[in-house]
Scaffold this motif. Structure first.
Motif, PDB file in Angstrom:
ATOM      1  N   SER A 292      -3.813  41.856  82.644  1.00 18.14           N
ATOM      2  CA  SER A 292      -5.252  41.566  82.723  1.00 18.14           C
ATOM      3  C   SER A 292      -6.034  42.289  81.631  1.00 18.14           C
ATOM      4  CB  SER A 292      -5.789  41.922  84.103  1.00 18.14           C
ATOM      5  OG  SER A 292      -5.381  43.216  84.444  1.00 18.14           O
ATOM      6  N   THR A 293      -5.286  42.929  80.720  1.00 19.80           N
ATOM      7  CA  THR A 293      -5.941  43.646  79.626  1.00 19.80           C
ATOM      8  C   THR A 293      -5.619  42.988  78.295  1.00 19.80           C
ATOM      9  OG1 THR A 293      -5.751  45.701  80.864  1.00 19.80           O
ATOM     10  CG2 THR A 293      -6.126  45.914  78.496  1.00 19.80           C
ATOM     11  N   SER A 294      -6.614  42.845  77.433  1.00 23.47           N
ATOM     12  CA  SER A 294      -6.327  42.378  76.087  1.00 23.47           C
ATOM     13  C   SER A 294      -7.364  42.938  75.125  1.00 23.47           C
ATOM     14  CB  SER A 294      -6.300  40.849  76.022  1.00 23.47           C
ATOM     15  OG  SER A 294      -5.577  40.448  74.864  1.00 23.47           O
ATOM     16  N   ILE A 295      -6.850  43.487  74.027  1.00 21.52           N
ATOM     17  CA  ILE A 295      -7.718  44.008  72.972  1.00 21.52           C
ATOM     18  C   ILE A 295      -7.392  43.156  71.761  1.00 21.52           C
ATOM     19  CG2 ILE A 295      -8.298  46.038  71.571  1.00 21.52           C
ATOM     20  CD1 ILE A 295      -6.419  46.769  74.664  1.00 21.52           C
ATOM     21  N   ASP A 296      -8.338  42.317  71.365  1.00 19.35           N
ATOM     22  CA  ASP A 296      -8.044  41.265  70.397  1.00 19.35           C
ATOM     23  C   ASP A 296      -8.838  41.441  69.108  1.00 19.35           C
ATOM     24  OD1 ASP A 296      -6.632  40.265  72.579  1.00 19.35           O
ATOM     25  OD2 ASP A 296      -8.287  38.956  73.183  1.00 19.35           O
ATOM     26  N   LEU A 297      -8.109  41.415  68.007  1.00 19.26           N
ATOM     27  CA  LEU A 297      -8.737  41.599  66.708  1.00 19.26           C
ATOM     28  C   LEU A 297      -8.646  40.300  65.919  1.00 19.26           C
ATOM     29  CD1 LEU A 297      -9.934  43.627  64.672  1.00 19.26           C
ATOM     30  CD2 LEU A 297      -7.611  44.345  64.127  1.00 19.26           C
ATOM     31  N   ASN A 298      -9.785  39.834  65.444  1.00 18.64           N
ATOM     32  CA  ASN A 298      -9.825  38.639  64.612  1.00 18.64           C
ATOM     33  C   ASN A 298     -10.442  39.032  63.275  1.00 18.64           C
ATOM     34  OD1 ASN A 298     -10.448  36.172  63.352  1.00 18.64           O
ATOM     35  ND2 ASN A 298     -10.696  35.120  65.320  1.00 18.64           N
ATOM     36  N   LEU A 299      -9.599  39.179  62.262  1.00 15.37           N
ATOM     37  CA  LEU A 299     -10.067  39.673  60.967  1.00 15.37           C
ATOM     38  C   LEU A 299     -10.938  38.650  60.253  1.00 15.37           C
ATOM     39  CD1 LEU A 299      -6.792  41.492  59.903  1.00 15.37           C
ATOM     40  CD2 LEU A 299      -8.965  42.591  60.495  1.00 15.37           C
TER      41      LEU A 299
END
Ligand SMILES: Nc1ncnc2c1ncn2[C@@H]1O[C@H](COP(=O)(O)OP(=O)(O)OP(=O)(O)O)[C@@H](O)[C@H]1O
Ligand SMILES: O=C([O-])CC(=O)C(=O)O
Ligand SMILES: [Ca+2]
Ligand SMILES: [Mn+2]
Length: 654
Positions: A292-299
């Protein structure tokens, strides 16, 4: 007649009327102090808070950008925030209004902020009817009030710090850190085994982004921080953090660089935005989600989304990942290191994994602190990326770490500590919530902070390892190739659980002493470090801040006092000219003497009573190093092949 003690005169049960001065309309008054200039309680309260200068003040007309009225500027700022919070499916930004919804007097009369995009003609939903209140760049005092009023687990400690709880997560979630793989990042970034970049696609990112934005917009209020990264003004990055908690806003206020009112006035649009939905989870129906956790990077979009964790360190380290991408593109090396400078301008870098001593050892009463955790090394020298420090607090003591101790005061965020319910004295030895208790404070809370946080090219590069096996020497001088070997290895050994008896130390190898944060292949950073160290004549050192006289459970951790003496000798240059001998297997040059340190501990073999156990442990560790390095053997480091060969030969030989 007798006095009742209140000055009133009694006559039996009957109160006698006291004669008063009739001068002021018959009202009895004490004329020693003038009365307040208010007719009602509400009026009195309105006197208490003086109107402050606007968050984005207008400078004099001579300023080149001051062509807008203050009203126009406020409108643009709100539009920019509305655009940040825009839903991408409804193509509209929310109606945002500044100020605390609980304080009606803060609400401007004209509350309607035009939608950023074209208003859709279809399906007006309830969300488009509501306002989202924006608490923009609040001060620490205002954030304290917000936290204490609305966030459970927020308290003021005896020294004035804000104690907070980060919820279920008390550390980072590296297995839930994802990066969007697109045509560009597919080729540029490091993917696959050992890489911290877990792939996700653009679509899944958008699903999570929408989820976070919708959650934030559903709230009565959100916190927005507009701040900077990097004290090197030429390479400064503007970051906006949108979050749901005052804790998060104060944490970032402390950790990022705080803009001056003038800088904020010309802030414009951010280069990068974090949407921190904190406790709101991601959804397992979304592709790639495994928890249930997400740390999302969109460069490409210059955005980061956080779902399902309230641990504030994710924001700090998420931005660090961003810098590990952006800076090398500009030939600037980003480093997971502490940094300080002596009175003569000699700069030292302190590399090391979590808990090895970057913060503790860079915070040195005799030196200027440039930063404790994240730096850039450019053609101009070093610069801190951050505006604050994030110190471990477990077993913190005033005697051993006075500067950190004294920094824990009003404004400082104290995460997950335990305190006395009445006195609010913190018990730093109590690990009931977590062992990873932390203090986040602005860097100027350290008395000898170097402001601005920049310095010349480093003279010493100190690699810290907390070796719980107890076989690495307390200090060794490294060749350039050895420095690269150990930098790429990124070794430390931690001890798993400490509760149920003695446990085996666990070796951790984390490339560049920060594999969790790098974006490119480790050899890219290593090549840059080698080039810079060579060019500027920096010396590499390996310092073991871990065990001596046996592994964990037998020996003990090297006294901080001794490590500090070793570090002093490196800074002063005296260790450079000491007498050295080479150790077996690792081939490390160790000094015979260091002022203030018992000489017998300098060669670990002396401190082990069981020599056979020492030899075995040493070989075991050497084997772990060798195995770890296998993945790097077919990578070229730097331009020529020479360096690569030298680095491969600089590891343990047995
Ligand atoms: N000999 C020693 N040298 C350095 N630190 C020591 C030593 N002995 C004990 N310690 C303790 O080890 C911890 C080092 O933690 P520190 O906050 O400096 O880690 P860090 O490298 O900054 O990690 P992070 O990147 O997670 O912030 C401190 O709690 C310090 O008191
Ligand atoms: O990011 C964190 O939670 C702590 C930290 O500094 C690290 O792990 O290097
Ligand atoms: Ca630290
Ligand atoms: Mn760190």
């Amino acid at each position: 007649m007798a006095s009742n003690g209140n000055g009133n005169v009694t006559n039996g049960n009957r109160l006698t009327k006291i004669q008063t001065n009739k001068k002021h309309n018959g009202i009895c008054h004490d004329d020693s102090v003038p009365t307040v200039k208010a007719q009602t309680i509400d009026e009195l309260h309105s006197l208490q808070r003086k109107k402050s200068a606007p968050t984005t003040p207008v400078t004099g007309t001579q300023a080149p950008f001051a062509t807008f009225s203050e009203e126009e500027r406020q409108k643009q700022q709100l539009q920019s925030i509305s655009a940040s919070l825009a839903s991408l499916t409804r193509e509209t930004g929310p109606k945002v209004v500044k100020g605390d919804p609980a304080r009606r007097s803060d609400t401007p009369k004209v509350a309607h902020v035009p939608h950023y995009h074209v208003t859709p003609t279809i399906a007006v939903s309830d969300s488009s009817l509501k306002f989202t209140h924006v608490l923009y760049n609040l001060s620490p005092a205002e954030l304290y009030e917000q936290a204490i009023k609305y966030e459970k687990g927020s308290f003021i400690t005896a020294t004035g710090a804000l104690a907070t709880l980060s919820g279920a997560k008390t550390g980072r979630s590296p297995r839930d850190k994802r990066v969007v793989k697109d045509d560009v990042t597919e080729n540029e970034l490091w993917w696959g085994r050992g890489s911290p970049n877990i792939e996700m696609d653009e679509h899944s990112f958008m699903v999570n982004r929408e989820r976070a934005v919708d959650y934030l917009n559903s709230l009565d209020k959100v916190f927005v921080n507009d701040q900077f990264l990097n004290w090197d003004t030429e390479n400064r990055i503007k970051v906006r953090i949108v979050s749901a908690r005052a804790y998060h806003s104060l944490f970032m206020h402390n950790m990022c660089i705080r803009p001056t009112p003038e800088e904020l006035e010309n802030y414009g649009t951010p280069d990068f935005t974090i949407y921190n939905a904190g406790q709101f989870p991601c959804n397992r129906y979304t592709h790639y989600m495994t928890s249930s956790t997400s740390i999302d990077l969109n460069l490409a979009r210059r955005e980061m989304v956080i779902l399902g964790t309230q641990y504030a360190g994710e924001m700090k380290k998420g931005l660090f990942s961003l810098m590990h991408y952006l800076m090398p593109k500009r030939q600037i090396l980003s480093l997971h290191s502490g940094c300080n400078m002596g009175k003569d301008g000699d700069v030292a870098l302190f590399f090391g994994l979590s808990g090895t001593g970057k913060t503790t050892l860079s915070t040195d009463h005799n030196r200027y602190l440039i930063g404790d955790d994240e730096h850039c090394w450019s053609e101009n020298g070093v610069s801190n990326i951050e505006g604050g420090c994030y110190a471990k607090c477990v077993d913190l003591s005033r005697e051993k770490e006075p500067d950190i101790w004294n920094a824990i005061k009003f404004g400082t965020v104290l995460e997950n500590v335990v305190f006395d319910e009445h006195t609010r004295e913190v018990d730093y030895s109590d690990k009931s919530v977590t062992e990873n208790t932390r203090a986040a404070y602005p860097i100027e809370y350290i008395p000898n902070a170097k402001l601005p946080c920049v310095g010349p090219h480093p003279k010493n590069v100190i690699l810290l390892a907390c070796d719980a096996f107890g076989v690495l020497p307390p200090v060794s001088k490294l060749t350039l190739a050895q420095t690269m070997y150990h930098f790429i290895s990124g070794y430390t050994a931690l001890v798993a659980g400490t509760e149920d008896g003695i446990k085996e130390p666990q070796a951790t190898f984390s490339a560049c002493f920060g594999a969790a944060f790098i974006m490119l292949h480790p050899t890219k950073y290593a090549a840059m470090l080698a080039e810079k160290m060579e060019k500027h004549g920096a010396t590499g050192w390996l310092v073991n801040t871990g065990w001596s006289a046996g592994s964990y459970g037998y020996g003990s951790r090297i006294k901080l006092q001794y490590t500090r003496k070793i570090i002093d000798a490196i800074h002063s240059g005296s260790l450079l000219n000491a007498e050295y001998k080479k150790t077996k297997i690792f081939g490390l040059e160790i000094p015979a003497e260091v002022e203030g340190v018992p000489s017998e501990i300098l060669d670990p073999v002396n401190t082990w009573s069981n020599k056979k156990a020492y030899e075995e442990t040493l070989l075991k560790l050497a084997g772990l190093f060798k195995k770890n390095f296998e993945t790097f053997t077919n990578h070229k480091i730097g331009k020529g092949n020479n360096l690569t060969e030298e680095i491969l030969a600089a590891g343990p030989i047995f």
